[in-house]
Scaffold this motif. Structure first.
Motif, short mmCIF file in Angstrom:
data_model
loop_
_atom_site.label_atom_id
_atom_site.label_comp_id
_atom_site.label_asym_id
_atom_site.label_seq_id
_atom_site.Cartn_x
_atom_site.Cartn_y
_atom_site.Cartn_z
N SER A 215 23.44 11.21 48.66
CA SER A 215 22.48 11.74 49.52
C SER A 215 22.80 12.64 50.61
O SER A 215 23.81 12.50 51.17
CB SER A 215 21.62 10.55 50.13
OG SER A 215 20.51 10.98 50.91
N LEU A 216 22.57 13.81 50.45
CA LEU A 216 23.06 15.08 51.34
C LEU A 216 21.54 15.22 52.30
O LEU A 216 21.87 16.51 52.87
CB LEU A 216 23.57 16.22 50.44
CG LEU A 216 24.46 15.85 49.68
CD1 LEU A 216 24.80 17.10 48.86
CD2 LEU A 216 25.80 15.50 50.42
N ARG A 217 20.54 14.61 52.05
CA ARG A 217 19.34 15.00 52.73
C ARG A 217 19.35 14.75 54.22
O ARG A 217 20.00 13.82 54.69
CB ARG A 217 18.04 14.32 52.38
CG ARG A 217 17.90 14.58 50.72
CD ARG A 217 16.75 13.69 50.37
NE ARG A 217 17.22 12.27 50.13
CZ ARG A 217 16.56 11.20 49.77
NH1 ARG A 217 15.20 11.50 49.29
NH2 ARG A 217 17.10 10.17 49.93
N PRO A 218 18.78 15.81 55.35
CA PRO A 218 18.82 15.60 56.60
C PRO A 218 17.94 14.44 56.87
O PRO A 218 17.05 14.04 56.19
CB PRO A 218 18.59 16.98 57.06
CG PRO A 218 17.71 17.44 55.99
CD PRO A 218 18.46 17.17 54.62
N PRO A 219 18.12 13.79 58.21
CA PRO A 219 17.10 12.70 58.41
C PRO A 219 15.78 13.23 58.67
O PRO A 219 15.48 14.42 59.01
CB PRO A 219 17.65 12.11 59.76
CG PRO A 219 18.74 13.23 60.20
CD PRO A 219 19.14 14.03 59.06
N LEU A 220 14.68 12.38 58.59
CA LEU A 220 13.49 12.82 58.38
C LEU A 220 12.89 13.13 60.12
O LEU A 220 13.81 12.60 61.21
CB LEU A 220 12.52 11.73 58.37
CG LEU A 220 12.17 11.81 56.80
CD1 LEU A 220 11.19 10.61 56.40
CD2 LEU A 220 11.28 12.90 56.42
N ALA A 221 12.16 13.85 60.55
CA ALA A 221 11.66 14.09 61.83
C ALA A 221 11.41 12.65 62.53
O ALA A 221 10.94 11.96 61.84
CB ALA A 221 10.54 15.04 62.00
N ILE A 222 11.42 12.79 63.82
CA ILE A 222 11.23 11.33 64.50
C ILE A 222 9.79 11.05 64.38
O ILE A 222 9.44 9.95 64.41
CB ILE A 222 11.48 11.65 66.10
CG1 ILE A 222 12.88 11.62 66.17
CG2 ILE A 222 11.23 10.38 66.79
CD1 ILE A 222 13.67 12.07 67.49
N SER A 223 8.97 12.12 64.31
CA SER A 223 7.38 11.97 64.13
C SER A 223 6.95 11.32 62.98
O SER A 223 5.67 10.92 62.65
CB SER A 223 6.71 13.13 64.45
OG SER A 223 7.16 14.16 63.57
N ALA A 224 7.93 11.19 62.02
CA ALA A 224 7.27 10.62 60.48
C ALA A 224 6.87 9.28 60.69
O ALA A 224 7.49 8.55 61.66
CB ALA A 224 8.54 10.72 59.64
N GLY A 225 6.22 8.87 59.76
CA GLY A 225 5.56 7.32 59.78
C GLY A 225 6.38 6.43 59.31
O GLY A 225 7.40 6.63 58.91
N ARG A 226 6.33 5.08 59.57
CA ARG A 226 7.15 4.22 59.13
C ARG A 226 7.30 3.97 57.61
O ARG A 226 8.19 4.04 57.15
CB ARG A 226 6.68 2.77 59.56
CG ARG A 226 6.93 2.64 61.00
CD ARG A 226 6.56 1.18 61.39
NE ARG A 226 6.66 0.80 62.72
CZ ARG A 226 6.47 -0.32 63.24
NH1 ARG A 226 6.17 -1.54 62.57
NH2 ARG A 226 6.83 -0.54 64.54
#
Length: 377
Positions: A215-226
């Motif tokens: 996995s090289l994906r950046p983290p999701l935005a804080i506003s993303a749902g659970r």
């Protein structure tokens, strides 16, 4: 401050800084373990098996390049704790050594690779694999695409497996159709054609979706749902080996099966819509030419067949390919035959061919069981 310059055969200079301040500097510090005892040029203190923060300077014929601004790194994506933090530090150390050996710097790498190294997510073996793949013009082109990059870093035989799956797809599925239908094979050619077309369209995705990845994906935005965050954190293969510094919970691995199942349902349904649609066009064309064929042939039910094939892909194909890629290949065959790529490829060919043939047999039985295909007398 004591200054030491270590020059490798590739003329890459590494300058350890013995600074113990806690503020961030303009250089990215990578702690490594020195493997031999060296005496400082300005002190008599031996430097042996001590953790030293190393700023990796850009290596180029023109000079230093610039340092990479960095922070504290981290444990690399799983659960936290001292053990994973230490694994992240080890990953950074190994990655730095791999770059030193190759005469490369972070500046020369793509941003996602550099960020993963900085975060302690990539061990030295993965960095070496990336540098090796980059030597080929074809692989260098493929590495521009994130999906291919993540899969090739996890498995350097990924493209071989794609070729195996798609190359033998037509033959094995046609053979399986004949095995099940025997003397009714020619009467049920419309069903056979639809099955083969659906299978070919789906073959690539059956290798792509369950393939283990780095996995090289950046983290999701804080506003993303659970729910989004949960499925985003799941591995691509439920059984894949987690890299050092990364861990997956049991629920995350179950989530990988559910997420891939949903994707394969969409793929299977779409492929079936195309396959059955083309089949119905051919049947109607043959009816117009051959009037005697009109009584024998009937249109394939498009909607029910498409949904049924989507369910089959989400359940049977999903589980079989997850086990094949994550258990049989990555956990059993690759550790045993890692140094024998040709033999490994040959065994993967046999295993995947058998799995494809088995899937075709299961589909015919399933299609008859749910009533979308009937035995013709």
């Amino acid at each position: 401050m004591a200054m030491i310059t270590i020059t490798t055969s590739s003329h890459l200079s590494i300058i350890p800084s013995f600074s113990f301040h806690h503020h961030h500097s303009s250089s990215l510090n990578f702690p490594i373990l020195t493997r031999r005892t060296t005496t400082s040029l300005f002190t008599s203190t031996p430097i042996s098996t001590r953790r030293l923060p190393l700023p990796l300077l850009a290596s180029s014929s023109g000079g230093n390049g610039g340092g990479i601004s960095g922070g504290g790194g981290g444990g690399g994506g799983g659960g936290g704790g001292e053990e994973e933090g230490d694994a992240g530090e080890r990953n950074k150390s190994e990655a730095v050594l791999a770059l030193v050996e190759a005469g490369r710097s972070l500046d020369s790498l793509p941003k996602d690779i550099a960020a993963a190294i900085e975060a302690g997510k990539l061990p030295g073996s993965i960095v070496r694999r990336y540098l090796e793949l980059e030597k080929s013009a074809f692989f260098r082109w493929l590495l521009q695409f994130g999906g291919f990059k993540e899969r090739l870093l996890a498995d350097d035989l990924f493209l071989t497996k794609v070729a195996i799956e798609c190359g033998v797809g037509i033959f094995t599925k046609t053979a399986a159709e004949y095995e099940k239908r025997r003397e009714k094979f020619t009467k049920e050619l419309d069903f056979v054609f639809a099955d083969v077309v659906m299978a070919i369209i789906a073959d690539f995705m059956l290798v792509w979706l369950p393939a283990p990845t780095v996995s090289l994906r950046p983290p999701l935005a804080i506003s993303a749902g659970r729910v989004s965050k949960f499925f985003y954190s799941c591995p691509d293969n439920a059984f894949q080996v987690a890299l050092a510094g990364t861990s997956y919970s049991f629920l995350q691995r179950i989530g990988a099966i559910l997420r891939n199942g949903a994707k394969l349902f969409a793929v299977g349904t779409s492929a079936s819509l195309v396959g059955t649609g083309v089949t119905n066009l051919l049947i109607n064309a043959r009816k117009a030419i051959d009037k005697s064929f009109a009584g024998e042939a009937e249109d394939v039910p498009i909607l029910s067949t498409s949904v049924a094939y989507g369910v089959y892909m989400a359940v049977s194909s999903n589980l079989r390919y997850q086990v094949l890629a994550g258990v049989i290949e990555q956990r059993i065959l690759e550790p045993l035959l890692h140094q024998h790529k040709l033999l490994l490829s040959a065994i993967c060919f046999v295993v995947r061919t058998g799995n494809t043939f088995l899937g075709s047999l299961m589909w015919v039985d399933y299609a008859r069981w749910v009533g979308i295909q009937k035995i013709r007398e």
